[in-house]
Design a protein around this motif. Sequence first.
Motif, PDB file in Angstrom:
ATOM      1  N   LEU A   1       7.073  32.693  26.507  1.00 50.14           N
ATOM      2  CA  LEU A   1       8.112  33.666  26.162  1.00 50.14           C
ATOM      3  C   LEU A   1       7.905  34.970  26.923  1.00 50.14           C
ATOM      4  N   GLY A   2       6.660  35.409  27.032  1.00 48.62           N
ATOM      5  CA  GLY A   2       6.358  36.630  27.777  1.00 48.62           C
ATOM      6  C   GLY A   2       6.700  36.502  29.255  1.00 48.62           C
ATOM      7  N   LYS A   3       6.371  35.352  29.848  1.00 45.67           N
ATOM      8  CA  LYS A   3       6.699  35.120  31.260  1.00 45.67           C
ATOM      9  C   LYS A   3       8.210  35.086  31.463  1.00 45.67           C
ATOM     10  N   SER A   4       8.918  34.483  30.522  1.00 50.14           N
ATOM     11  CA  SER A   4      10.374  34.416  30.628  1.00 50.14           C
ATOM     12  C   SER A   4      10.997  35.807  30.586  1.00 50.14           C
ATOM     13  N   ILE A   5      10.537  36.631  29.672  1.00 53.86           N
ATOM     14  CA  ILE A   5      11.074  37.994  29.564  1.00 53.86           C
ATOM     15  C   ILE A   5      10.736  38.791  30.815  1.00 53.86           C
ATOM     16  N   ARG A   6       9.501  38.646  31.318  1.00 56.29           N
ATOM     17  CA  ARG A   6       9.089  39.370  32.529  1.00 56.29           C
ATOM     18  C   ARG A   6       9.931  38.938  33.725  1.00 56.29           C
ATOM     19  N   ASN A   7      10.156  37.643  33.874  1.00 59.39           N
ATOM     20  CA  ASN A   7      10.970  37.155  34.990  1.00 59.39           C
ATOM     21  C   ASN A   7      12.421  37.610  34.868  1.00 59.39           C
ATOM     22  N   PHE A   8      12.942  37.654  33.654  1.00 61.45           N
ATOM     23  CA  PHE A   8      14.314  38.110  33.462  1.00 61.45           C
ATOM     24  C   PHE A   8      14.450  39.583  33.841  1.00 61.45           C
TER      25      PHE A   8
ATOM     26  N   PHE B   1       5.452  24.357  14.921  1.00 60.25           N
ATOM     27  CA  PHE B   1       4.722  24.205  16.182  1.00 60.25           C
ATOM     28  C   PHE B   1       3.219  24.049  15.995  1.00 60.25           C
ATOM     29  N   GLY B   2       2.660  24.526  14.913  1.00 65.88           N
ATOM     30  CA  GLY B   2       1.221  24.448  14.701  1.00 65.88           C
ATOM     31  C   GLY B   2       0.514  25.641  15.309  1.00 65.88           C
ATOM     32  N   ALA B   3      -0.699  25.888  14.822  1.00 65.63           N
ATOM     33  CA  ALA B   3      -1.444  27.065  15.263  1.00 65.63           C
ATOM     34  C   ALA B   3      -1.936  26.927  16.698  1.00 65.63           C
ATOM     35  N   GLY B   4      -2.178  25.718  17.163  1.00 65.97           N
ATOM     36  CA  GLY B   4      -2.693  25.511  18.511  1.00 65.97           C
ATOM     37  C   GLY B   4      -1.693  25.803  19.604  1.00 65.97           C
ATOM     38  N   ARG B   5      -0.434  25.602  19.327  1.00 64.04           N
ATOM     39  CA  ARG B   5       0.594  25.787  20.350  1.00 64.04           C
ATOM     40  C   ARG B   5       1.185  27.190  20.384  1.00 64.04           C
ATOM     41  N   LEU B   6       0.911  28.017  19.397  1.00 63.50           N
ATOM     42  CA  LEU B   6       1.495  29.356  19.351  1.00 63.50           C
ATOM     43  C   LEU B   6       1.117  30.221  20.553  1.00 63.50           C
ATOM     44  N   PRO B   7      -0.139  30.216  21.032  1.00 57.24           N
ATOM     45  CA  PRO B   7      -0.437  31.019  22.227  1.00 57.24           C
ATOM     46  C   PRO B   7       0.326  30.551  23.466  1.00 57.24           C
ATOM     47  N   GLU B   8       0.517  29.240  23.602  1.00 59.84           N
ATOM     48  CA  GLU B   8       1.291  28.715  24.733  1.00 59.84           C
ATOM     49  C   GLU B   8       2.744  29.169  24.659  1.00 59.84           C
TER      50      GLU B   8
END
Length: 63
Positions: A32-39, A20-27
């Motif tokens: 992933l965090g939003k997905s877990i929170r919504n679940f 994925f590259g270093a630039g896309r890791l925060p995205e």
Amino acid sequence: MFGFGMPELIIIMVIVLVVFGAGRLPEIGGALGKSIRNFKKASSGKEEIEIKPGRPEDDKKSN
């Protein structure tokens, strides 16, 4: 169960970094965090759907 230790997790993180590259890791982490929170919210949330009526001036603008 799977026997993941520190060396295996480091290898997985390096592979993810290369793919994925270093630039896309925060995205990816944010998504992933939003997905877990919504679940969690959906699994422990209310059983009914809240419907909020719109403001009267919104109806006038659409006509």
